[in-house]
Design a protein around this motif. Structure first.
Motif, short mmCIF file in Angstrom:
data_model
loop_
_atom_site.label_atom_id
_atom_site.label_comp_id
_atom_site.label_asym_id
_atom_site.label_seq_id
_atom_site.Cartn_x
_atom_site.Cartn_y
_atom_site.Cartn_z
N LYS A 66 30.94 39.75 32.66
CA LYS A 66 29.56 39.93 33.11
C LYS A 66 29.46 40.16 34.61
N ASN A 67 30.39 39.62 35.36
CA ASN A 67 30.34 39.72 36.81
C ASN A 67 31.69 40.20 37.32
N LEU A 68 31.71 41.36 37.99
CA LEU A 68 32.95 41.94 38.48
C LEU A 68 32.84 42.21 39.98
N ASP A 69 33.76 41.62 40.75
CA ASP A 69 33.80 41.81 42.20
C ASP A 69 35.14 42.41 42.58
N VAL A 70 35.15 43.69 42.98
CA VAL A 70 36.38 44.37 43.38
C VAL A 70 36.20 44.96 44.78
N THR A 71 35.60 44.19 45.68
CA THR A 71 35.36 44.65 47.05
C THR A 71 36.66 44.70 47.84
N ASN A 72 36.71 45.63 48.79
CA ASN A 72 37.81 45.72 49.75
C ASN A 72 39.17 45.87 49.08
N GLN A 73 39.27 46.76 48.10
CA GLN A 73 40.53 46.94 47.36
C GLN A 73 41.09 48.35 47.51
N ASN A 74 40.49 49.16 48.38
CA ASN A 74 40.98 50.53 48.61
C ASN A 74 40.97 51.36 47.33
N ILE A 75 39.97 51.13 46.49
CA ILE A 75 39.85 51.83 45.21
C ILE A 75 39.18 53.18 45.43
N SER A 76 39.75 54.23 44.86
CA SER A 76 39.19 55.57 44.96
C SER A 76 38.56 56.05 43.66
N ASP A 77 38.94 55.42 42.54
CA ASP A 77 38.48 55.87 41.22
C ASP A 77 38.18 54.64 40.38
N LEU A 78 36.94 54.55 39.90
CA LEU A 78 36.55 53.39 39.10
C LEU A 78 36.51 53.73 37.61
N THR A 79 37.24 54.77 37.23
CA THR A 79 37.35 55.11 35.81
C THR A 79 37.84 53.89 35.04
N GLU A 93 31.85 47.19 46.75
CA GLU A 93 31.65 47.58 48.14
C GLU A 93 32.98 47.73 48.89
N ASN A 94 32.91 48.51 49.98
CA ASN A 94 34.04 48.67 50.89
C ASN A 94 35.29 49.18 50.18
N ASN A 95 35.14 50.32 49.51
CA ASN A 95 36.25 51.01 48.89
C ASN A 95 36.21 52.48 49.30
N ASN A 96 36.88 53.34 48.53
CA ASN A 96 36.93 54.77 48.85
C ASN A 96 36.35 55.62 47.74
N LEU A 97 35.40 55.08 47.00
CA LEU A 97 34.82 55.80 45.87
C LEU A 97 34.02 57.01 46.34
N THR A 98 34.20 58.13 45.63
CA THR A 98 33.41 59.32 45.92
C THR A 98 32.33 59.55 44.87
N SER A 99 32.50 58.96 43.69
CA SER A 99 31.49 59.07 42.63
C SER A 99 31.48 57.77 41.83
N LEU A 100 30.33 57.49 41.23
CA LEU A 100 30.19 56.28 40.43
C LEU A 100 29.17 56.53 39.33
N ASN A 101 29.59 56.27 38.08
CA ASN A 101 28.72 56.45 36.93
C ASN A 101 28.72 55.17 36.11
N THR A 102 27.55 54.54 36.03
CA THR A 102 27.44 53.28 35.28
C THR A 102 26.58 53.47 34.04
N SER A 103 26.61 54.66 33.47
CA SER A 103 25.77 54.96 32.31
C SER A 103 26.07 54.08 31.11
N ASN A 104 27.31 53.64 30.93
CA ASN A 104 27.69 52.82 29.77
C ASN A 104 27.45 51.34 30.00
N ASN A 105 27.13 50.96 31.23
CA ASN A 105 26.92 49.55 31.54
C ASN A 105 25.43 49.23 31.40
#
Length: 477
Positions: A66-79, A93-105
């Motif tokens: 239910k709660n996911l915190d992945v801040t400051n992990q140098n993540i570029s892709d949240l697939t 927050e504080n990653n390298n994401l260029t796109s984010l889609n939360t349609s399934n959440n």
């Protein structure tokens, strides 16, 4: 014999049975692809994957999170986030994401994706979303029209040119500073309590319906008008570096700090009856501002900026007093009057610079009233004086109006030939009220400090020759 042990088995049925059951058992070991190894490592660190890094995580391990915190992990892709189907809070927050889609959440209520490199953000399916922070990204647009339960939207420091919050009627906090927004329609956002829209390209800002607004920062825009009269709950207001011509915060009893510096203010009214709470105010760098309407006494006024400003008044009309204008005495002449040179102002035959204009050196040969009018960038001021062309040795006014308006406030006989010795003034019952002498300031319509009523009063003029002149004049109030 071996071929006849199960004579009635349908081999197609067996194949279907095996396929379904193999699929069922494999479901318990189904994995979700996590192509970004930094994302997978974060899940391992959180205990949702056992490692080693292999580009996937068991779906059963993440579907109930239910709660996911992945801040400051140098993540570029949240697939893979699409299989976090129970997610209500996501902080990436504080990653390298260029796109984010939360349609399934679909259960997502809070999304924090500040400080990435997002150019696209898809939240249109998140109808339960009530908090969205997407500041410090590269978004050129954002669609929150489907997020009807949104109470906080923080999207500052992006590349937004437009922002539509008309469907977010429960919005309580809106932070959209440091974008390129040219128009902000807040007509439906009547629950707004905090609005930060600084450093945009706004020319107008309509906040008349925002009665619950307590914090407003709209500095560094191009706003020329700001009507705050209906937002009487304001506590903090920063509208510096705009193009405001006037600002009235007299309805804001709770106001604690105000910054309206670096504008083009001609009028500022902070007279709210509670200036003692207004301990921080800065109206510096408004070069045309000649006065400020304020409470008569303020304990904190010595802390206001600019410190060198002292032109405080209690009524707006008093601001005209800070525009210098010359004042001339009434003149009684026998034949003509030559207009003298003025330092401040110009001559006109009607108020407010209207009518015929006269110049210094012009000769007046008829009785009339002239106006001396002066104006600044913001205010104007004027005085009047009367020219009476009278061939007689002295002039006796028929009335006067002692109301302190600067016109006919006192009664006096003008002696052009030095023929008068003294003047006595009586009421209709013969009681002596005042004795005047040549070149005195005249009579102001009082007796023993009391204002006398509108009535006719009698004069007795004793000339140097001994001759007595009698008559009456009228006091009008």
């Amino acid at each position: 014999m071996a071929c006849t042990i199960f004579p009635y088995i349908n081999y197609k049925t067996v194949l279907v049975f095996l396929f379904l059951n193999l699929g069922l058992f494999s479901g318990f070991s189904q994995n979700t692809a996590i192509p970004d190894l930094n994302f997978e490592q974060a899940l391992i660190d959180l205990g949702y994957d056992s490692g080693p890094l292999n580009g996937s995580v068991p779906t059963a391990n993440i579907s109930g999170i239910k709660n996911l915190d992945v801040t400051n992990q140098n993540i570029s892709d949240l697939t893979g986030i699409e299989n976090f189907t129970s997610l209500t809070v996501l902080n990436c927050e504080n990653n390298n994401l260029t796109s984010l889609n939360t349609s399934n959440n679909l259960f997502l209520k809070q999304l924090f994706c500040n400080t990435n490199k997002l150019t696209t953000l898809e939240v249109s399916k998140n109808e339960n979303l009530n908090i969205l922070w997407c500041a410090y990204n590269q978004l050129t647009s954002i669609d929150v029209s489907k997020n009807k339960h949104l109470i906080a939207l923080v999207c500052d420091n992006n590349l937004l040119k437009t922002l539509n919050t008309s469907e977010n009627k429960t919005l309580n906090i809106l932070v959209c500073s440091d974008n390129q927004i040219t128009n902000l329609d807040l007509w439906n956002n009547t629950d707004l309590n905090r609005l930060e829209c600084a450093n945009n390209l706004l020319k107008t800002l309509a906040i008349e319906r925002l009665a619950k607004l307590s914090f407003l920062n709209c500095k560094n825009n191009k706003i020329t008008s700001l009507n705050t009269l209906d937002t009487n709950g304001l506590i903090h207001l920063n509208c510096a570096f705009n193009q405001l011509l006037k600002l009235d915060v007299s309805k804001h009893l709770l106001l604690k700090d105000l910054n309206c510096s670096y504008n083009s203010l001609c009028f500022l009214n902070v007279k709210n009856g509670n200036n003692n709470m207004l301990n921080a105010i800065d109206f510096s760098s408004n070069p045309d501002l000649e006065c400020v309407v304020a409470d008569p006494i303020s304990a904190h006024r010595n802390e206001w900026l600019p410190a060198s400003f002292f032109n405080f008044v209690t009524h707006a009309e008093e601001c005209q007093n800070f525009v210098n204008v010359d004042k001339l005495n009434n003149a009684v002449v026998k034949t003509s009057y030559t207009l003298p040179v003025l330092v401040h102002g110009s001559y006109f035959t009607e108020p407010q610079g209207q009518g015929k204009a006269w110049s210094a050196g012009d000769i007046i040969t008829t009785s009339q009233t002239l106006y001396i009018y002066a104006n600044s960038s913001c205010n104007s001021n004027e005085t009047t004086f009367n020219i009476l062309v009278n061939p007689n040795d002295f002039f006796i006014p028929k009335y006067f109006t002692p109301n302190n308006d600067g016109n006919h406030d006192s009664w006096n006989v003008i002696d052009q030939a030095g023929a008068i010795k003294n003047i006595a003034i009586y009421n209709r019952y013969g009681k002596l009220l005042k004795t005047l002498y040549p070149n005195s300031s005249g009579w102001n319509g009082t007796f023993n400090g009391q204002l006398l009523n509108t009535d006719d009063y009698w004069y007795l003029i004793t000339l140097v020759s001994g001759k007595i002149l009698k008559g009456y004049f009228t006091l009008k109030r």
